[in-house]
Write an enzyme that holds these catalytic residues in place. Structure first.
Site, PDB file in Angstrom:
ATOM      1  N   GLN A 117     -79.576 -29.065 -19.400  1.00 39.85           N
ATOM      2  CA  GLN A 117     -79.163 -27.673 -19.568  1.00 39.85           C
ATOM      3  C   GLN A 117     -78.835 -27.444 -21.039  1.00 39.85           C
ATOM      4  O   GLN A 117     -77.861 -27.995 -21.559  1.00 39.85           O
ATOM      5  CB  GLN A 117     -77.937 -27.409 -18.688  1.00 39.85           C
ATOM      6  CG  GLN A 117     -77.338 -26.033 -18.785  1.00 39.85           C
ATOM      7  CD  GLN A 117     -76.106 -25.916 -17.909  1.00 39.85           C
ATOM      8  OE1 GLN A 117     -76.058 -26.471 -16.805  1.00 39.85           O
ATOM      9  NE2 GLN A 117     -75.090 -25.219 -18.389  1.00 39.85           N
ATOM     10  N   SER A 120     -74.889 -24.991 -24.946  1.00 36.83           N
ATOM     11  CA  SER A 120     -73.949 -25.075 -26.061  1.00 36.83           C
ATOM     12  C   SER A 120     -74.654 -25.360 -27.383  1.00 36.83           C
ATOM     13  O   SER A 120     -75.683 -26.048 -27.427  1.00 36.83           O
ATOM     14  CB  SER A 120     -72.906 -26.167 -25.801  1.00 36.83           C
ATOM     15  OG  SER A 120     -72.105 -25.847 -24.691  1.00 36.83           O
ATOM     16  N   GLU A 233     -71.673 -24.239 -10.330  1.00 32.81           N
ATOM     17  CA  GLU A 233     -70.922 -25.242 -11.075  1.00 32.81           C
ATOM     18  C   GLU A 233     -69.491 -25.335 -10.583  1.00 32.81           C
ATOM     19  O   GLU A 233     -68.915 -26.419 -10.498  1.00 32.81           O
ATOM     20  CB  GLU A 233     -70.940 -24.884 -12.568  1.00 32.81           C
ATOM     21  CG  GLU A 233     -70.203 -25.871 -13.442  1.00 32.81           C
ATOM     22  CD  GLU A 233     -70.273 -25.482 -14.903  1.00 32.81           C
ATOM     23  OE1 GLU A 233     -69.296 -24.888 -15.412  1.00 32.81           O
ATOM     24  OE2 GLU A 233     -71.295 -25.743 -15.542  1.00 32.81           O
ATOM     25  N   GLU A 346     -57.739 -23.680 -22.607  1.00 39.77           N
ATOM     26  CA  GLU A 346     -57.199 -22.484 -23.243  1.00 39.77           C
ATOM     27  C   GLU A 346     -58.007 -21.242 -22.862  1.00 39.77           C
ATOM     28  O   GLU A 346     -57.445 -20.181 -22.548  1.00 39.77           O
ATOM     29  CB  GLU A 346     -57.191 -22.662 -24.766  1.00 39.77           C
ATOM     30  CG  GLU A 346     -56.216 -23.705 -25.284  1.00 39.77           C
ATOM     31  CD  GLU A 346     -56.741 -25.131 -25.165  1.00 39.77           C
ATOM     32  OE1 GLU A 346     -55.980 -26.060 -25.460  1.00 39.77           O
ATOM     33  OE2 GLU A 346     -57.917 -25.295 -24.764  1.00 39.77           O
TER      34      GLU A 346
END
Length: 362
Positions: A117, A120, A233, A346
């Site tokens: 995949q 990023s 996911e 975060e």
């Protein structure tokens, strides 16, 4: 097929067939993954829960969750790489031309191929909307250039679900492609992580030609594809991971360490909470519900449980993690990433605050 009948039959079949893992290296894990998928596909178990159009035998999607749970509970395959089918296959079914999905999905499910995949990028990890890899239309296809990072198992992969920018800035300018990893112009460089495994890689794309029919969906559908991928996911994959972590708690209880009932009880409670939440998410998805920002709660609970489990192992097994080279050390180091991969802690808490609790942007 009823879920209870499926589980009973699967357990009987697994009891009668030795699929035990052979070796701990990443090469061995990937080979074991292919071996287990191939055996389960040939026996039919891997085909339940998938549509007939891609070689499946139908039935509810929860059967796939049960299969992954049994595989994880028996340590037959590493749950992270096992669960990659749960994000990639639905993507192909929903967005690829039907003939392409029918041809290639059985190769992944049946263990003949591994896929990856490509989302990023350096500087665009959790903020996918800022990605800069670009695809330019040229003739009867596309030419893609850019760089991806943290691409799991890219060095083993035959195909990649890749996001690239085909338009202007923001979500609307992103498209998705299904790229052959042996295409000229692709370079893969594995990354050694602190737990000593080259699970991730950088992928460099230098004028890589991609046929027009490998566009997934329509031009500009990349962000929608990424958002549709999320429920898989955060549901089935998490269910598999939690089953794996329960086996680690059982292993910790079995090693004869000095018991700390409060600490062990806290670990069990965290895992049980994550499992209960994941079960509710599975039910919502099975009932046809769409999952959204509420799955950030699932991610927070899972990461918290995983890190507490391995922190407790470190405290109850003095020196095993710090001084040895046991599997406990490798898994402890990997657990440090639980609050990073799949969206940092975060960011998940920001999503909960802003989109679920309506606390504003500050």
């Amino acid at each position: 097929m009823r879920v209870a009948d499926f589980r009973t039959g699967l357990r009987s079949w697994l009891d009668a067939h030795d699929l035990s893992a052979e070796g701990d290296s990443l090469d061995a894990q990937v080979a074991q993954l292919a071996r287990v998928r191939r055996a389960l596909w040939d026996a039919g178990w891997m085909r339940y829960g998938w549509p007939a159009e891609v070689g499946g035998l139908g039935g509810p999607e929860v059967l796939r969750a049960v299969l992954g749970e049994e595989v994880a509970a028996r340590d037959l395959a590493e749950p992270g790489i096992w669960s990659m089918v749960e994000v990639l296959v639905p993507t192909l079914i929903d967005y690829a031309p039907p003939a392409l999905a029918a041809e290639l999905v059985p190769r992944l499910l049946g263990g003949a191929e591994q896929w990856c995949q490509g989302f990023s990028e350096p500087g665009s990890g959790s903020d996918l909307a800022s990605l800069s890899t670009r695809a330019v239309r040229e003739g009867d296809g596309w030419v893609v250039s850019g760089q991806k990072v943290w691409t799991s198992l890219a060095q083993y992969a035959a195909r990649c679900v890749l996001l690239a920018r085909t338009g202007g800035p923001g979500h609307a300018g992103i498209s998705a492609f299904f790229v052959d990893m042996d295409s000229p112009g692709i370079t893969v460089r594995p990354l050694r992580t602190m737990h000593g495994v080259d699970e991730f890689a950088e992928v460099f794309l230098d004028d890589v030609r991609v046929p027009a029919e490998r566009l997934l969906g329509a031009e500009g559908d990349g962000w929608r594809l990424a958002m549709d991928l999320l429920p898989h996911e955060r549901s089935t994959c998490f269910w598999h991971r939690i089953a794996h972590l329960h086996t680690r708690l059982d292993r910790l209880l079995a090693v004869g360490c000095e018991p700390d009932t409060d600490a062990l009880g806290a670990v069990w409670l965290d895992l049980h909470t994550a499992r209960a939440r994941s079960a509710a998410t599975q039910r919502r998805l099975a009932d046809g519900g769409r999952l959204g920002p509420e799955t950030s709660v699932d991610k927070i609970l899972l990461a918290t449980a995983e890190q507490r489990l391995y922190d407790t192992a470190r405290d109850l097994l003095p020196g095993v993690i710090e001084l040895g080279e046991s599997p406990w050390r490798t898994e402890y180091l990997y657990s440090r990433a639980a609050t990073i991969y799949g969206g940092t802690a975060e960011i998940q808490r920001n999503i909960v605050a802003r989109r679920l609790l309506d606390l504003g942007k500050e």
